[in-house]
Motif scaffolding. Structure first.
Motif, PDB file in Angstrom:
ATOM      1  N   VAL A  32      33.225  23.403  43.359  1.00  0.00           N
ATOM      2  CA  VAL A  32      33.800  23.552  42.018  1.00  0.00           C
ATOM      3  C   VAL A  32      34.073  25.025  41.719  1.00  0.00           C
ATOM      4  O   VAL A  32      35.090  25.375  41.111  1.00  0.00           O
ATOM      5  N   THR A  33      33.196  25.901  42.161  1.00  0.00           N
ATOM      6  CA  THR A  33      33.409  27.334  41.936  1.00  0.00           C
ATOM      7  C   THR A  33      34.608  27.841  42.726  1.00  0.00           C
ATOM      8  O   THR A  33      35.390  28.670  42.230  1.00  0.00           O
ATOM      9  N   ILE A  34      34.787  27.346  43.936  1.00  0.00           N
ATOM     10  CA  ILE A  34      35.974  27.724  44.712  1.00  0.00           C
ATOM     11  C   ILE A  34      37.236  27.196  44.027  1.00  0.00           C
ATOM     12  O   ILE A  34      38.257  27.892  43.950  1.00  0.00           O
ATOM     13  N   GLY A  35      37.179  25.985  43.476  1.00  0.00           N
ATOM     14  CA  GLY A  35      38.316  25.450  42.723  1.00  0.00           C
ATOM     15  C   GLY A  35      38.657  26.314  41.527  1.00  0.00           C
ATOM     16  O   GLY A  35      39.835  26.543  41.211  1.00  0.00           O
ATOM     17  N   PHE A  36      37.635  26.796  40.838  1.00  0.00           N
ATOM     18  CA  PHE A  36      37.834  27.722  39.721  1.00  0.00           C
ATOM     19  C   PHE A  36      38.543  28.993  40.213  1.00  0.00           C
ATOM     20  O   PHE A  36      39.493  29.478  39.589  1.00  0.00           O
ATOM     21  N   ALA A  37      38.085  29.523  41.350  1.00  0.00           N
ATOM     22  CA  ALA A  37      38.710  30.734  41.897  1.00  0.00           C
ATOM     23  C   ALA A  37      40.150  30.476  42.313  1.00  0.00           C
ATOM     24  O   ALA A  37      41.023  31.342  42.137  1.00  0.00           O
ATOM     25  N   MET A  38      40.425  29.291  42.846  1.00  0.00           N
ATOM     26  CA  MET A  38      41.798  28.953  43.220  1.00  0.00           C
ATOM     27  C   MET A  38      42.718  28.933  42.003  1.00  0.00           C
ATOM     28  O   MET A  38      43.855  29.414  42.056  1.00  0.00           O
ATOM     29  N   GLU A  39      42.218  28.395  40.894  1.00  0.00           N
ATOM     30  CA  GLU A  39      43.036  28.396  39.690  1.00  0.00           C
ATOM     31  C   GLU A  39      43.258  29.829  39.193  1.00  0.00           C
ATOM     32  O   GLU A  39      44.369  30.181  38.771  1.00  0.00           O
ATOM     33  N   CYS A  40      42.223  30.654  39.241  1.00  0.00           N
ATOM     34  CA  CYS A  40      42.382  32.059  38.860  1.00  0.00           C
ATOM     35  C   CYS A  40      43.432  32.734  39.740  1.00  0.00           C
ATOM     36  O   CYS A  40      44.254  33.535  39.250  1.00  0.00           O
ATOM     37  N   PHE A  41      43.428  32.414  41.022  1.00  0.00           N
ATOM     38  CA  PHE A  41      44.383  33.004  41.960  1.00  0.00           C
ATOM     39  C   PHE A  41      45.804  32.543  41.635  1.00  0.00           C
ATOM     40  O   PHE A  41      46.740  33.352  41.589  1.00  0.00           O
ATOM     41  N   GLU A  42      45.975  31.256  41.394  1.00  0.00           N
ATOM     42  CA  GLU A  42      47.312  30.725  41.115  1.00  0.00           C
ATOM     43  C   GLU A  42      47.851  31.227  39.778  1.00  0.00           C
ATOM     44  O   GLU A  42      49.065  31.350  39.593  1.00  0.00           O
ATOM     45  N   LYS A  43      46.965  31.543  38.847  1.00  0.00           N
ATOM     46  CA  LYS A  43      47.400  32.084  37.556  1.00  0.00           C
ATOM     47  C   LYS A  43      47.612  33.598  37.609  1.00  0.00           C
ATOM     48  O   LYS A  43      48.003  34.212  36.610  1.00  0.00           O
ATOM     49  N   GLY A  44      47.342  34.217  38.764  1.00  0.00           N
ATOM     50  CA  GLY A  44      47.513  35.654  38.898  1.00  0.00           C
ATOM     51  C   GLY A  44      46.371  36.474  38.345  1.00  0.00           C
ATOM     52  O   GLY A  44      46.464  37.706  38.270  1.00  0.00           O
ATOM     53  N   ILE A  45      45.270  35.825  37.965  1.00  0.00           N
ATOM     54  CA  ILE A  45      44.110  36.540  37.426  1.00  0.00           C
ATOM     55  C   ILE A  45      43.332  37.200  38.556  1.00  0.00           C
ATOM     56  O   ILE A  45      42.820  38.318  38.405  1.00  0.00           O
ATOM     57  N   THR A  82      43.887  38.611  42.363  1.00  0.00           N
ATOM     58  CA  THR A  82      44.975  39.013  43.251  1.00  0.00           C
ATOM     59  C   THR A  82      44.596  38.784  44.706  1.00  0.00           C
ATOM     60  O   THR A  82      43.428  38.494  45.033  1.00  0.00           O
ATOM     61  N   LEU A  83      45.553  38.957  45.592  1.00  0.00           N
ATOM     62  CA  LEU A  83      45.297  38.844  47.020  1.00  0.00           C
ATOM     63  C   LEU A  83      44.255  39.885  47.442  1.00  0.00           C
ATOM     64  O   LEU A  83      43.386  39.604  48.281  1.00  0.00           O
ATOM     65  N   GLN A  84      44.309  41.046  46.836  1.00  0.00           N
ATOM     66  CA  GLN A  84      43.316  42.077  47.140  1.00  0.00           C
ATOM     67  C   GLN A  84      41.931  41.660  46.648  1.00  0.00           C
ATOM     68  O   GLN A  84      40.930  41.849  47.347  1.00  0.00           O
ATOM     69  N   ASP A  85      41.864  41.081  45.447  1.00  0.00           N
ATOM     70  CA  ASP A  85      40.581  40.586  44.922  1.00  0.00           C
ATOM     71  C   ASP A  85      39.973  39.551  45.859  1.00  0.00           C
ATOM     72  O   ASP A  85      38.753  39.463  45.988  1.00  0.00           O
ATOM     73  N   ASP A 122      40.112  39.373  49.033  1.00  0.00           N
ATOM     74  CA  ASP A 122      39.908  39.899  50.393  1.00  0.00           C
ATOM     75  C   ASP A 122      41.038  39.507  51.341  1.00  0.00           C
ATOM     76  O   ASP A 122      40.813  39.260  52.538  1.00  0.00           O
ATOM     77  N   GLY A 123      42.252  39.416  50.789  1.00  0.00           N
ATOM     78  CA  GLY A 123      43.398  39.082  51.608  1.00  0.00           C
ATOM     79  C   GLY A 123      43.538  37.602  51.931  1.00  0.00           C
ATOM     80  O   GLY A 123      44.407  37.212  52.727  1.00  0.00           O
ATOM     81  N   ILE A 124      42.725  36.771  51.301  1.00  0.00           N
ATOM     82  CA  ILE A 124      42.756  35.326  51.549  1.00  0.00           C
ATOM     83  C   ILE A 124      43.723  34.664  50.579  1.00  0.00           C
ATOM     84  O   ILE A 124      43.664  34.898  49.365  1.00  0.00           O
ATOM     85  N   ASP A 125      44.612  33.835  51.084  1.00  0.00           N
ATOM     86  CA  ASP A 125      45.598  33.125  50.273  1.00  0.00           C
ATOM     87  C   ASP A 125      44.901  31.946  49.593  1.00  0.00           C
ATOM     88  O   ASP A 125      44.912  30.820  50.085  1.00  0.00           O
ATOM     89  N   LEU A 126      44.310  32.214  48.447  1.00  0.00           N
ATOM     90  CA  LEU A 126      43.378  31.271  47.822  1.00  0.00           C
ATOM     91  C   LEU A 126      44.098  30.285  46.899  1.00  0.00           C
ATOM     92  O   LEU A 126      43.773  30.137  45.719  1.00  0.00           O
ATOM     93  N   ARG A 127      45.070  29.581  47.451  1.00  0.00           N
ATOM     94  CA  ARG A 127      45.799  28.578  46.674  1.00  0.00           C
ATOM     95  C   ARG A 127      45.162  27.199  46.851  1.00  0.00           C
ATOM     96  O   ARG A 127      44.531  26.915  47.869  1.00  0.00           O
ATOM     97  N   PHE A 128      45.355  26.347  45.855  1.00  0.00           N
ATOM     98  CA  PHE A 128      44.944  24.952  45.998  1.00  0.00           C
ATOM     99  C   PHE A 128      45.570  24.368  47.269  1.00  0.00           C
ATOM    100  O   PHE A 128      46.744  24.611  47.569  1.00  0.00           O
ATOM    101  N   GLY A 129      44.762  23.607  47.985  1.00  0.00           N
ATOM    102  CA  GLY A 129      45.252  22.941  49.187  1.00  0.00           C
ATOM    103  C   GLY A 129      45.043  23.720  50.466  1.00  0.00           C
ATOM    104  O   GLY A 129      45.254  23.173  51.553  1.00  0.00           O
ATOM    105  N   ASN A 130      44.608  24.961  50.380  1.00  0.00           N
ATOM    106  CA  ASN A 130      44.420  25.785  51.577  1.00  0.00           C
ATOM    107  C   ASN A 130      42.983  25.611  52.067  1.00  0.00           C
ATOM    108  O   ASN A 130      42.064  26.307  51.622  1.00  0.00           O
TER     109      ASN A 130
END
Length: 629
Positions: A359-372, A374-377, A379-387
C-alpha cells in the motif's frame, strides 16, 4: 501444571516465561486463575499484560516496551485450526496496541515447550537470539546471522542447534533497521502487521528458537471427542469452507471482491475500473504446486505457488494470500500473478509486512504519477502504476532504508508527513496502519470496523463476513446501508476477539463456516479441554472485555473519537466503476455509524472513551481508576 493452579485441569500449562534481555535472565511465573477466566488466552493474555506492564508514553522502540507471545488453551490440544499465537507490543507504526496473529508450527511448539505466554523485556547490549528447550533458556550470540534474510537465518540456527525440527521465528533486514512496517517471520508464516518486527529489532533480538516435547493435557477426553467432532461436522457442512476455502485459500476472495466492485486498485483511485484478469483464480491455480497445513489443521488453506514466466520464473512462495495479491497486485496496478508471487517471497525474506509495504508503494506510485515525487526522488526508478520491476526494487530499498526506501520504510502516513503537498489526503491508512484489501465504500460495516478497530485499519479485528460472503448471521444485512452497522460491528469485533483471537482459532474458518455456533463451540471446548465451565454469553463477554481493555490502552495514549476515521479519499470520492459504482462513506455517514457503535458499546458518544459503568461491568475497575473516569 504450575503449583497452586487448581481452577483448570487441562489446556493450559499454567506457566509464563519472562525473559529479560538487558541482564540475560529468565524466570517462570504462574498463570493467574483470574487471567485465564477473564481472557481465555492468546490476544487476551497478550493485551492484558501489555496494558498492565507498558505504561503510557512508552517509546515503542525503547527498552521499556515489551513483546508478548501468547498461545491459547486450544493450541496444540488437537483442536483443528487452532495452532495460533498472538504477539503484542506497543506499535511503533501507530502508537496504539500492536497485535498480530500467526499460525504454522511455532505456536504448537511453544505450547509443547510448556509455555502459555512468553514476555520479552529490556534490550540486549549486543545482537542475540534466544534458544528455548522446555524450561531451559539460553542466550546465544547472533552477530553471525545479523543481516541475513529470514529463511537463511532459520536454517543457520537449526544447523547451529543441531536440530532441524526446532521452530524459529525471526526478523530480517527490515526489523534490524527498525522499519516501522517490519514483521516477524515464523517459518514461512508472518506476524506481519503493526511493526512488531521493529520492536524485536530494537531489542537486538534476531530470533527465538523453541523446542518442546510435553503433550497438552485434556480435562475430559470424552467431552473433547464429542465437541471436536461437532466442530469438524460444522466445517464440513459449510457451503464455503471445504468446497472453496480448503481448495483455494484466501485468494478465492479475489473473485468475490471483484464481482462486488470492491477489490481496491491503484491506491484506491480506480476500484471497479481496473479489473486484474491476471490475478484471477484461474491464473493463481495454474501456479499452484501444493498446500501447507498448520499443526493439526485439516483444511490446509495455505497455497504453495511457483512463478512460471519471465524474470520471476521458478520463484516459490507460500502464498500469496488475498491481502498480498491486493497490496502488490491491483493496488499497484499490477496484473501479473508471477510478480506478486515474487514480491510475496521477497517481503517474507526481508521481514516486512506485505500489506503495508504494498500500500505504501502504491501511495508512492500515485505521488510519482502526480509529479510530486520526481525521477530523482525515486532514485531513477520509473515508479508508475503497473511497473512490477520498480515495485520489486523499491521493496528491497524499503527494508534496507536505501534512498527512497528510507522515505517509505515507516509507512504511508509517515511518508506523507515528510512529503507534504497534500499527500495525506491519499495516504490510505487509519491510525497509521494501511488499509487491508476491501474497498469499504461498498461494504459499510467493514469500513466502520477499519475506523474503530483498536489496531488501526485491520480487517482481522471485526471482519464483516455478512457483507463479503452474505452469511446471514446474526442477521441478513445490506452491505450498502448505514443503519444497524454500529451494532453489527460491535458483534463482529467481540465474537471474533473471543473465539478467534483468544482461544485462538483461524479467523477465516469462523467467518465462513460456523459463526452462528462459534461461542457455543468455544464454551464446549473450554469445558472439555480446560475444565473451566463457560457459557456462550461468557465467551462473548471475554471478547467485549478484551476490546474495552485495548481501547483503554489507546485512550491512555491519547486516542479518541477523532482518530476513528477513514482516509479522506473514501469519504469524498465515490467509486468510479463496478458493482459498487457511486458509493462512498461520507463524514455524516461515518458519524451516524460511530454514534450507534459507541452507544452499543456503552462508551461516551462524544469522546469514544469507555465509561466507568462499562468497565466495572467487565471487572476492569482498576482501568477506570487509572483513567480517572
Amino acid at each position: 501444571m504450575a503449583k497452586g493452579v487448581s481452577m483448570y485441569s487441562g489446556g493450559y500449562t499454567g506457566k509464563i516465561l519472562r525473559i529479560n534481555l538487558t541482564n540475560k535472565t529468565s524466570k517462570e511465573e504462574p498463570l493467574p486463575e483470574s487471567v485465564a477466566r477473564d481472557f481465555i488466552g492468546g490476544a487476551g493474555f497478550a493485551i492484558k499484560y501489555l496494558y498492565d506492564e507498558v505504561k503510557a508514553g512508552t517509546d515503542p522502540l525503547g527498552p521499556d516496551n515489551k513483546l508478548i507471545f501468547a498461545t491459547g488453551p486450544f493450541t496444540a490440544a488437537g483442536v483443528p485450526c487452532a495452532s495460533r499465537m498472538s504477539v503484542a507490543g506497543k506499535s511503533p507504526l501507530t502508537g496504539a496496541v500492536g497485535l498480530a496473529l500467526s499460525g504454522g508450527q511455532f505456536p504448537a511448539e511453544m505450547k509443547f515447550a510448556g509455555w502459555d505466554a512468553i514476555i520479552i523485556e529490556g534490550r540486549a547490549d549486543k545482537q542475540v537470539y534466544v534458544a528455548i528447550t522446555g524450561n531451559a533458556v539460553r542466550f546465544r550470540d547472533a552477530s553471525h546471522c545479523w543481516g541475513t534474510l529470514t529463511f537463511d537465518c532459520q536454517q543457520i540456527i537449526k544447523d547451529e542447534l543441531h536440530d532441524q525440527n526446532v521452530r524459529v521465528c525471526c526478523i530480517g533486514p527490515a526489523g534490524e533497521r527498525l522499519c516501522k512496517i517490519a514483521g516477524i517471520i515464523n517459518e514461512r508464516r508472518a506476524v506481519g502487521r503493526k511493526g512488531l518486527g521493529a520492536v524485536m529489532g530494537s531489542k537486538n533480538l534476531k530470533a527465538i528458537a523453541i523446542r518442546g516435547t510435553e503433550p497438552v493435557c485434556i480435562a475430559s477426553e470424552e467431552k473433547y471427542k464429542k465437541y471436536r467432532s461437532a466442530l469438524l461436522k460444522a466445517f464440513k457442512e459449510s457451503p464455503v469452507l471445504y468446497p472453496e476455502f480448503a481448495q483455494h485459500g484466501t485468494p478465492m476472495v479475489v473473485e468475490v471482491t471483484g464481482a462486488m466492485g470492491i477489490m481496491s486498485a491503484k491506491n484506491w483511485s480506480e476500484t471497479g475500473l481496473f479489473v486484474p484478469h491476471g490475478l484471477a483464480l484461474e491464473s493463481q491455480t495454474s501456479r499452484k504446486i501444493g498446500k501447507e497445513h498448520c499443526h493439526d489443521c485439516p483444511v490446509g488453506c495455505s497455497q504453495m505457488k511457483m512463478a512460471r514466466t519471465g524474470a520471476y520464473a521458478g520463484i516459490l512462495s507460500e502464498g500469496p494470500d488475498f491481502e498480498t495479491i491486493y497490496a502488490f497486485g491491483s493496488n499497484n496496478g499490477i496484473d501479473n500473478i508471477d510478480a506478486v508471487i515474487a514480491a510475496d517471497r521477497l517481503a517474507d525474506e526481508l521481514g516486512i509486512d506485505s500489506v503495508s509495504a504494498g500500500v505504501t508503494i502504491g501511495f508512492a506510485m500515485e505521488c510519482f504519477e502526480k509529479g510530486i515525487l520526481t525521477l530523482q526522488d525515486a532514485d531513477g526508478i520509473d515508479l508508475r502504476f503497473g511497473n512490477d520491476d520498480a515495485m520489486m526494487k523499491v521493496l528491497r530499498k524499503m527494508a534496507f532504508r536505501d534512498g527512497i526506501g528510507d522515505l517509505l520504510a515507516d509507512g504511508s502516513l509517515a511518508a506523507a508527513k515528510k512529503i507534504g503537498k497534500g499527500t495525506e489526503k491519499f495516504a490510505i491508512q487509519v491510525k497509521g496502519l494501511e488499509l487491508a484489501g476491501y474497498d469499504v465504500r461498498g461494504a459499510k460495516a467493514h469500513g466502520l470496523n477499519y475506523a474503530t478497530a483498536y489496531t488501526g485499519a485491520d480487517h482481522c479485528k471485526g471482519y464483516a463476513f455478512q457483507e463479503i460472503f452474505g452469511v446471514p448471521v446474526p442477521y441478513q444485512v445490506d452491505r450498502l446501508a448505514i443503519e444497524g452497522k454500529g451494532k453489527l460491528t460491535v458483534w463482529n469485533q467481540d465474537i471474533q476477539a473471543a473465539t478467534c483471537d483468544c482461544a485462538p482459532m483461524c479467523k477465516f474458518l469462523l467467518d465462513m463456516a460456523v459463526p452462528q455456533i462459534a461461542c457455543q463451540n468455544t464454551a464446549d471446548l473450554m469445558d472439555a479441554i480446560t475444565g473451566l465451565p463457560f457459557t456462550p454469553a461468557e465467551v462473548m463477554k471475554v471478547g467485549e472485555r478484551l476490546t474495552n481493555l485495548a481501547r483503554a490502552f489507546n485512550v491512555r495514549e491519547g486516542f479518541s473519537r477523532v482518530d476513528d476515521t477513514l482516509p479522506e479519499r473514501l469519504m469524498t470520492e465515490p467509486l468510479k466503476g463496478g458493482a459498487s459504482k457511486g458509493q462512498l462513506i461520507s463524514r455524516d455517514d461515518l458519524d451516524t455509524m460511530l454514534d450507534e457503535y459507541y452507544a452499543e458499546r456503552g462508551w461516551d458518544i462524544k469522546t469514544g472513551v469507555p465509561t466507568r459503568a462499562k468497565l466495572a461491568e467487565l471487572r476492569l475497575e482498576y482501568v477506570a481508576d487509572e483513567l480517572k473516569l
